[in-house]
Design a protein around this motif. Structure first.
Motif, PDB file in Angstrom:
ATOM      1  N   VAL A 115      41.853  40.564  42.549  1.00  0.00           N
ATOM      2  CA  VAL A 115      42.809  41.661  42.932  1.00  0.00           C
ATOM      3  C   VAL A 115      44.359  41.299  43.339  1.00  0.00           C
ATOM      4  O   VAL A 115      45.128  41.961  43.106  1.00  0.00           O
ATOM      5  CB  VAL A 115      42.088  42.350  44.369  1.00  0.00           C
ATOM      6  N   ALA A 116      44.458  40.045  43.973  1.00  0.00           N
ATOM      7  CA  ALA A 116      45.719  39.648  44.468  1.00  0.00           C
ATOM      8  C   ALA A 116      46.464  39.335  43.353  1.00  0.00           C
ATOM      9  O   ALA A 116      47.659  39.644  43.321  1.00  0.00           O
ATOM     10  CB  ALA A 116      45.576  38.502  45.356  1.00  0.00           C
ATOM     11  N   THR A 117      46.076  38.668  42.236  1.00  0.00           N
ATOM     12  CA  THR A 117      46.853  38.014  41.104  1.00  0.00           C
ATOM     13  C   THR A 117      47.026  38.962  40.015  1.00  0.00           C
ATOM     14  O   THR A 117      47.646  38.702  39.077  1.00  0.00           O
ATOM     15  CB  THR A 117      46.351  36.626  41.143  1.00  0.00           C
ATOM     16  N   GLY A 118      46.017  40.019  40.065  1.00  0.00           N
ATOM     17  CA  GLY A 118      46.029  40.825  38.681  1.00  0.00           C
ATOM     18  C   GLY A 118      46.911  42.078  38.555  1.00  0.00           C
ATOM     19  O   GLY A 118      46.704  42.817  37.631  1.00  0.00           O
ATOM     20  N   GLY A 119      47.847  41.981  39.276  1.00  0.00           N
ATOM     21  CA  GLY A 119      48.932  42.971  39.196  1.00  0.00           C
ATOM     22  C   GLY A 119      49.292  43.429  40.574  1.00  0.00           C
ATOM     23  O   GLY A 119      49.146  42.369  41.617  1.00  0.00           O
ATOM     24  N   PRO A 120      49.970  44.668  40.971  1.00  0.00           N
ATOM     25  CA  PRO A 120      50.229  45.011  42.315  1.00  0.00           C
ATOM     26  C   PRO A 120      48.841  44.952  43.134  1.00  0.00           C
ATOM     27  O   PRO A 120      48.202  45.588  43.026  1.00  0.00           O
ATOM     28  CB  PRO A 120      50.676  46.332  42.077  1.00  0.00           C
ATOM     29  N   GLY A 121      48.634  44.004  44.068  1.00  0.00           N
ATOM     30  CA  GLY A 121      47.522  43.699  44.710  1.00  0.00           C
ATOM     31  C   GLY A 121      47.385  44.759  45.985  1.00  0.00           C
ATOM     32  O   GLY A 121      48.443  45.440  46.384  1.00  0.00           O
TER      33      GLY A 121
END
Length: 238
Positions: A115-121
């Protein structure tokens, strides 16, 4: 006899691996990533983004906790199955249940990292996932305490390890179980609650150290010797 001593030492080494990976993952890496202050959920998200490699190491360490606890549980069964099959099986079963709880925690941490690194977390989601991970460790402590009780019982029955160690393990297991309930029923207990797990810590360090250094006594004493005689008689009849 040599086989039993070898089994004891391997059990102790697996237990040491469990202690080291748990200390590095939960007590060292996790606090470096997770900001427990619910008013600043963005801090945990920022830490994950800035220290992705450290977060991945934390997940790997939790998986190693699962692996080492599973192996420790199985080897304790091998070590004590002739002493008391039911108690030895309980050690294995309770240890495996706790390992499953930590496996769930590792999966939750992996999700938080995605969730944190896959786009705007989403900071709130990341914070919630870390809270779920912490609670999986907390409730898993119930079974971590439960596995110490039959472990202590087997120590007492075997006669091949110091009897005081058996009582410390039983007391430590009871304290750990009680601490799990205290964590939710009296979250403000503070140091009084922390003292409940002291016997467990002492017992764990004692037994893993004894198993690694000495293995087991070559000659059982007291009730352990009588129990071994009964086992030998049963084997002879079979």
């Amino acid at each position: 006899m040599h086989q039993l001593i070898r089994t004891a030492r391997v059990t102790g080494l697996f237990y040491l691996g469990l202690a080291v990976t748990g200390a590095l993952g939960f007590l060292t890496v996790r606090p470096m990533i997770f900001d427990a202050d619910a008013d600043d959920a963005g801090a945990t998200l920022a830490n994950l983004v800035a220290h992705e490699s450290l977060a991945r190491a934390g997940i790997a360490l939790e998986l190693l906790v699962v692996l080492t606890q599973t192996l420790t549980a199985v080897w304790f069964y091998r070590l004590f199955r002739t002493v008391d099959g039911t108690a030895a099986g309980s050690i294995a079963a309770f240890g495996l249940v706790n390992a499953v709880a930590i496996l769930g925690s590792a999966a939750v941490l992996a999700t938080a990292l995605q969730v944190a690194t896959g786009g705007p977390g989403d900071a709130d989601t990341v914070q919630m996932l870390y809270l779920v991970s912490g609670n999986l460790w907390e409730v898993g402590g119930l079974f971590f305490g439960l596995w110490l009780v039959p472990m202590g019982w087997c120590v007492l029955r075997s006669g091949r390890l110091p009897r005081p160690l058996g009582w410390v393990l039983v007391a430590g297991g009871a304290g750990y179980v009680l601490m799990t309930f205290v964590a939710y029923l009296a979250p403000g207990a503070g140091i009084a609650g922390d003292l409940l797990v002291v016997p467990a810590t002492v017992g764990e360090v004692w037994i893993l150290g004894y198993l690694i250094v000495f293995g087991v006594r070559k000659q059982a004493d007291g009730a352990g010797a009588r129990r071994q005689a009964e086992v030998d008689a049963e084997v002879t009849k079979a």
